[in-house]
Design an enzyme around this catalytic site. Structure first.
Site, PDB file in Angstrom:
ATOM      1  N   ARG A  60       0.853  -1.198   0.000  1.00  0.00           N
ATOM      2  CA  ARG A  60       0.000   0.000   0.000  1.00  0.00           C
ATOM      3  C   ARG A  60       0.885   1.243   0.000  1.00  0.00           C
ATOM      4  NH1 ARG A  60      -4.977  -0.854   4.165  1.00  0.00           N
ATOM      5  NH2 ARG A  60      -4.970   1.395   3.880  1.00  0.00           N
ATOM      6  N   ASP A  62       2.006   5.247  -0.233  1.00  0.00           N
ATOM      7  CA  ASP A  62       1.518   6.514   0.301  1.00  0.00           C
ATOM      8  C   ASP A  62       1.231   7.508  -0.813  1.00  0.00           C
ATOM      9  OD1 ASP A  62       1.759   5.617   2.917  1.00  0.00           O
ATOM     10  OD2 ASP A  62       3.769   6.449   3.189  1.00  0.00           O
ATOM     11  N   ARG A 211      11.607   5.736   3.103  1.00  0.00           N
ATOM     12  CA  ARG A 211      11.873   7.172   3.058  1.00  0.00           C
ATOM     13  C   ARG A 211      12.688   7.637   4.261  1.00  0.00           C
ATOM     14  NH1 ARG A 211       6.000   9.166   2.504  1.00  0.00           N
ATOM     15  NH2 ARG A 211       6.945  11.222   2.756  1.00  0.00           N
TER      16      ARG A 211
END
Length: 284
Positions: A60, A62, A211
Protein backbone atom coordinates in the site's frame (compact mmCIF):
# COMPACT_ATOMS: atom_id res chain seq x y z
CA UNK A 1 -5.53 -18.71 8.75
CA UNK A 2 -6.94 -20.04 5.50
CA UNK A 3 -7.07 -17.99 2.34
CA UNK A 4 -9.19 -20.31 0.25
CA UNK A 5 -11.20 -18.61 -2.48
CA UNK A 6 -14.93 -18.86 -1.84
CA UNK A 7 -16.81 -21.42 -3.94
CA UNK A 8 -18.14 -19.86 -7.14
CA UNK A 9 -15.36 -17.24 -7.28
CA UNK A 10 -12.11 -16.92 -9.21
CA UNK A 11 -9.02 -15.13 -7.88
CA UNK A 12 -7.62 -12.79 -10.52
CA UNK A 13 -4.12 -11.30 -10.46
CA UNK A 14 -3.50 -7.81 -11.84
CA UNK A 15 -0.05 -6.37 -12.63
CA UNK A 16 -0.13 -2.59 -12.81
CA UNK A 17 1.75 0.68 -12.63
CA UNK A 18 0.85 4.26 -11.78
CA UNK A 19 2.19 7.76 -11.39
CA UNK A 20 1.36 8.63 -7.79
CA UNK A 21 1.58 12.41 -8.18
CA UNK A 22 -2.16 13.07 -8.24
CA UNK A 23 -3.19 10.18 -5.97
CA UNK A 24 -3.78 10.26 -2.21
CA UNK A 25 -2.05 6.89 -1.95
CA UNK A 26 -3.28 3.40 -2.75
CA UNK A 27 -6.09 2.81 -0.25
CA UNK A 28 -9.64 3.90 -1.04
CA UNK A 29 -10.70 7.04 0.84
CA UNK A 30 -13.91 8.98 0.87
CA UNK A 31 -13.74 12.13 -1.26
CA UNK A 32 -10.08 11.56 -2.17
CA UNK A 33 -8.66 10.20 -5.39
CA UNK A 34 -6.78 6.92 -4.82
CA UNK A 35 -5.39 4.13 -6.98
CA UNK A 36 -7.61 1.49 -5.39
CA UNK A 37 -10.66 3.67 -5.84
CA UNK A 38 -9.97 4.25 -9.55
CA UNK A 39 -9.30 0.56 -10.22
CA UNK A 40 -12.30 -0.77 -8.32
CA UNK A 41 -14.60 1.75 -9.98
CA UNK A 42 -13.22 0.83 -13.40
CA UNK A 43 -13.67 -2.91 -12.81
CA UNK A 44 -17.23 -2.37 -11.65
CA UNK A 45 -17.99 -0.26 -14.72
CA UNK A 46 -16.44 -2.45 -17.43
CA UNK A 47 -17.97 -5.65 -16.01
CA UNK A 48 -21.35 -3.93 -15.60
CA UNK A 49 -21.39 -5.21 -12.04
CA UNK A 50 -23.85 -4.08 -9.40
CA UNK A 51 -21.24 -4.07 -6.65
CA UNK A 52 -17.61 -3.15 -6.05
CA UNK A 53 -15.10 -6.01 -5.85
CA UNK A 54 -12.37 -5.18 -3.34
CA UNK A 55 -8.72 -5.36 -4.37
CA UNK A 56 -5.87 -6.66 -2.20
CA UNK A 57 -2.48 -5.15 -3.00
CA UNK A 58 1.13 -6.26 -2.48
CA UNK A 59 2.21 -2.92 -1.01
CA UNK A 60 0.00 0.00 0.00
CA UNK A 61 1.85 3.06 -1.27
CA UNK A 62 1.52 6.51 0.30
CA UNK A 63 0.34 9.69 -1.38
CA UNK A 64 2.77 10.75 -4.11
CA UNK A 65 4.60 7.40 -4.32
CA UNK A 66 4.79 5.75 -7.75
CA UNK A 67 4.67 2.10 -8.83
CA UNK A 68 6.10 0.36 -11.86
CA UNK A 69 5.58 -3.25 -10.72
CA UNK A 70 2.61 -3.26 -8.34
CA UNK A 71 0.55 -6.43 -7.94
CA UNK A 72 -3.03 -6.82 -6.73
CA UNK A 73 -5.71 -9.49 -6.70
CA UNK A 74 -9.49 -9.50 -6.73
CA UNK A 75 -11.98 -12.35 -6.24
CA UNK A 76 -14.64 -12.22 -8.95
CA UNK A 77 -17.73 -14.41 -9.44
CA UNK A 78 -16.83 -17.24 -11.80
CA UNK A 79 -19.63 -16.32 -14.20
CA UNK A 80 -18.53 -12.70 -14.37
CA UNK A 81 -14.91 -13.76 -15.02
CA UNK A 82 -15.99 -16.20 -17.74
CA UNK A 83 -17.97 -13.45 -19.47
CA UNK A 84 -15.50 -10.59 -19.19
CA UNK A 85 -12.04 -12.08 -18.47
CA UNK A 86 -10.68 -12.12 -22.02
CA UNK A 87 -11.85 -8.53 -22.62
CA UNK A 88 -11.00 -7.06 -19.25
CA UNK A 89 -7.50 -5.78 -20.02
CA UNK A 90 -8.53 -3.82 -23.11
CA UNK A 91 -11.66 -2.46 -21.47
CA UNK A 92 -9.69 -1.27 -18.43
CA UNK A 93 -7.26 0.51 -20.77
CA UNK A 94 -10.20 2.43 -22.20
CA UNK A 95 -11.76 3.23 -18.84
CA UNK A 96 -8.84 4.02 -16.52
CA UNK A 97 -7.23 7.48 -16.30
CA UNK A 98 -3.85 7.86 -17.96
CA UNK A 99 -1.85 7.86 -14.71
CA UNK A 100 -2.71 4.24 -13.91
CA UNK A 101 -2.34 1.23 -16.23
CA UNK A 102 -3.05 -2.48 -15.83
CA UNK A 103 -0.57 -4.48 -17.89
CA UNK A 104 -1.62 -8.04 -17.20
CA UNK A 105 -4.78 -9.78 -15.98
CA UNK A 106 -5.08 -13.50 -15.37
CA UNK A 107 -6.40 -16.22 -13.11
CA UNK A 108 -4.08 -16.59 -10.11
CA UNK A 109 -2.62 -19.98 -9.14
CA UNK A 110 -3.84 -21.79 -6.04
CA UNK A 111 -2.70 -20.17 -2.80
CA UNK A 112 -1.85 -16.81 -4.35
CA UNK A 113 -2.41 -13.69 -2.26
CA UNK A 114 -0.94 -10.46 -3.63
CA UNK A 115 0.05 -9.29 -0.15
CA UNK A 116 0.80 -12.38 1.92
CA UNK A 117 2.36 -14.59 -0.77
CA UNK A 118 5.05 -12.02 -1.61
CA UNK A 119 8.59 -12.83 -0.50
CA UNK A 120 10.07 -9.43 -1.29
CA UNK A 121 9.28 -5.93 -2.51
CA UNK A 122 11.87 -3.83 -4.34
CA UNK A 123 11.75 -0.05 -4.28
CA UNK A 124 13.94 2.57 -5.94
CA UNK A 125 14.50 6.06 -4.59
CA UNK A 126 15.99 8.56 -7.03
CA UNK A 127 17.82 11.74 -6.05
CA UNK A 128 20.17 14.15 -7.77
CA UNK A 129 22.76 16.54 -6.36
CA UNK A 130 23.28 18.42 -9.63
CA UNK A 131 23.91 22.10 -8.92
CA UNK A 132 21.25 23.14 -11.42
CA UNK A 133 18.55 20.96 -9.87
CA UNK A 134 16.28 18.30 -11.39
CA UNK A 135 15.59 17.87 -15.09
CA UNK A 136 12.10 19.40 -15.49
CA UNK A 137 10.94 16.25 -17.30
CA UNK A 138 11.85 14.18 -14.22
CA UNK A 139 10.75 16.58 -11.50
CA UNK A 140 7.88 14.34 -10.38
CA UNK A 141 10.17 11.33 -9.86
CA UNK A 142 13.53 12.63 -8.64
CA UNK A 143 14.39 14.48 -5.42
CA UNK A 144 16.85 17.36 -5.54
CA UNK A 145 19.43 17.33 -2.73
CA UNK A 146 21.34 20.61 -2.54
CA UNK A 147 24.59 19.05 -1.26
CA UNK A 148 27.18 16.89 -3.02
CA UNK A 149 26.65 13.20 -2.22
CA UNK A 150 29.38 10.63 -1.50
CA UNK A 151 27.89 7.39 -2.83
CA UNK A 152 30.68 5.23 -1.38
CA UNK A 153 29.98 6.58 2.12
CA UNK A 154 26.26 5.92 1.68
CA UNK A 155 26.94 2.32 0.67
CA UNK A 156 29.25 1.84 3.66
CA UNK A 157 26.58 3.23 6.00
CA UNK A 158 23.94 0.96 4.43
CA UNK A 159 25.70 -2.35 5.09
CA UNK A 160 25.08 -2.58 8.88
CA UNK A 161 21.34 -2.16 8.23
CA UNK A 162 21.06 -5.36 6.18
CA UNK A 163 19.45 -8.45 7.67
CA UNK A 164 16.59 -9.03 10.10
CA UNK A 165 16.20 -6.23 12.65
CA UNK A 166 13.58 -4.27 14.51
CA UNK A 167 13.33 -1.13 12.37
CA UNK A 168 11.31 0.82 14.95
CA UNK A 169 13.78 3.71 14.64
CA UNK A 170 12.91 4.06 10.96
CA UNK A 171 9.17 3.35 11.01
CA UNK A 172 6.03 5.16 11.97
CA UNK A 173 4.53 2.86 14.60
CA UNK A 174 1.05 1.44 14.18
CA UNK A 175 -0.86 -0.19 17.02
CA UNK A 176 -0.54 -3.97 17.01
CA UNK A 177 1.91 -4.04 14.09
CA UNK A 178 5.47 -5.36 14.32
CA UNK A 179 8.40 -3.34 13.01
CA UNK A 180 10.65 -6.39 12.52
CA UNK A 181 11.71 -6.70 8.89
CA UNK A 182 14.42 -8.43 6.85
CA UNK A 183 16.28 -5.90 4.72
CA UNK A 184 17.74 -7.92 1.85
CA UNK A 185 19.36 -5.16 -0.21
CA UNK A 186 20.21 -1.52 0.32
CA UNK A 187 22.62 -0.07 -2.22
CA UNK A 188 23.34 3.20 -4.01
CA UNK A 189 24.54 3.82 -7.55
CA UNK A 190 25.17 7.01 -9.52
CA UNK A 191 24.11 6.85 -13.16
CA UNK A 192 25.70 8.56 -16.13
CA UNK A 193 22.93 11.17 -15.92
CA UNK A 194 24.00 12.10 -12.37
CA UNK A 195 20.94 10.58 -10.74
CA UNK A 196 21.74 8.58 -7.61
CA UNK A 197 19.43 5.60 -7.20
CA UNK A 198 18.88 3.68 -3.97
CA UNK A 199 17.74 0.09 -4.44
CA UNK A 200 15.88 -1.13 -1.35
CA UNK A 201 14.56 -4.69 -1.14
CA UNK A 202 12.97 -6.40 1.87
CA UNK A 203 10.44 -9.09 2.68
CA UNK A 204 8.10 -6.27 3.72
CA UNK A 205 8.26 -2.64 4.82
CA UNK A 206 6.71 -0.79 7.72
CA UNK A 207 5.25 2.68 7.34
CA UNK A 208 7.77 5.33 6.16
CA UNK A 209 10.66 2.81 6.40
CA UNK A 210 12.21 3.40 2.95
CA UNK A 211 11.87 7.17 3.06
CA UNK A 212 13.35 7.29 6.58
CA UNK A 213 16.31 5.10 5.62
CA UNK A 214 16.96 7.28 2.58
CA UNK A 215 16.75 10.42 4.72
CA UNK A 216 19.33 9.09 7.17
CA UNK A 217 21.71 7.93 4.45
CA UNK A 218 21.52 11.24 2.58
CA UNK A 219 22.84 12.91 5.75
CA UNK A 220 25.82 10.55 5.60
CA UNK A 221 26.30 11.17 1.90
CA UNK A 222 26.46 14.94 2.30
CA UNK A 223 28.81 14.76 5.29
CA UNK A 224 26.40 15.93 7.99
CA UNK A 225 26.61 12.58 9.82
CA UNK A 226 29.33 9.91 10.17
CA UNK A 227 29.12 6.56 8.40
CA UNK A 228 28.25 4.67 11.59
CA UNK A 229 25.32 6.92 12.52
CA UNK A 230 22.47 5.08 10.72
CA UNK A 231 23.51 1.80 12.39
CA UNK A 232 23.57 3.46 15.81
CA UNK A 233 20.08 4.88 15.21
CA UNK A 234 18.84 1.38 14.34
CA UNK A 235 20.43 -0.11 17.48
CA UNK A 236 18.82 2.57 19.68
CA UNK A 237 15.40 1.32 18.56
CA UNK A 238 13.59 4.66 18.92
CA UNK A 239 12.71 7.41 16.49
CA UNK A 240 15.48 9.98 16.16
CA UNK A 241 14.34 13.51 15.39
CA UNK A 242 17.41 13.90 13.17
CA UNK A 243 16.09 11.24 10.77
CA UNK A 244 14.04 13.03 8.13
CA UNK A 245 11.36 11.29 6.08
CA UNK A 246 12.20 12.41 2.56
CA UNK A 247 9.50 13.50 0.13
CA UNK A 248 7.47 10.74 -1.53
CA UNK A 249 7.89 11.66 -5.20
CA UNK A 250 11.38 10.10 -5.48
CA UNK A 251 10.06 6.67 -4.47
CA UNK A 252 8.86 3.97 -6.87
CA UNK A 253 7.75 0.41 -6.16
CA UNK A 254 9.66 -1.40 -8.90
CA UNK A 255 8.88 -5.08 -8.43
CA UNK A 256 7.25 -7.67 -6.17
CA UNK A 257 8.68 -11.19 -5.90
CA UNK A 258 6.73 -14.41 -5.32
CA UNK A 259 7.82 -18.02 -4.78
CA UNK A 260 7.06 -20.92 -7.12
CA UNK A 261 3.36 -21.69 -7.46
CA UNK A 262 3.52 -24.78 -5.24
CA UNK A 263 4.93 -22.64 -2.38
CA UNK A 264 2.40 -19.82 -2.55
CA UNK A 265 0.00 -21.08 0.11
CA UNK A 266 2.80 -21.94 2.54
CA UNK A 267 4.25 -18.43 2.15
CA UNK A 268 0.77 -16.97 2.51
CA UNK A 269 0.36 -18.62 5.92
CA UNK A 270 3.92 -17.91 7.09
CA UNK A 271 3.64 -14.19 6.35
CA UNK A 272 0.64 -13.83 8.68
CA UNK A 273 2.67 -14.90 11.73
CA UNK A 274 3.81 -12.10 14.02
CA UNK A 275 7.60 -12.02 14.13
CA UNK A 276 9.96 -11.63 17.08
CA UNK A 277 13.75 -11.37 17.18
CA UNK A 278 15.89 -14.02 18.92
CA UNK A 279 16.99 -13.13 22.47
CA UNK A 280 20.02 -10.90 22.31
CA UNK A 281 19.58 -10.25 18.61
CA UNK A 282 20.81 -6.82 17.63
CA UNK A 283 21.99 -4.97 14.60
CA UNK A 284 25.57 -4.04 15.43
Amino acid sequence: MSDEVEPGFVRVRLDLSYDGTEFSGWARQRERRTVQGELEDAIRTVTRSGETWELTVAGRTDAGVHARGQVAHVDLPAGLWAEHGDKLLRRLAGRLPKDVRVWRVGEAPYGFNARFSAIWRRYAYRVTDRRGGVDPLLRGHVLWHDWDLDVAAMNAASRPLLGEHDFAAYCKRRDGATTIRTLQELSWERGADGIVTATVRADAFCHNMVRSLVGALLFVGDGHRPVDWPGKVLAAGVRDSAVHVVRPHGLTLEEVGYPADELLMARNREARNRRTLPAGGGCC
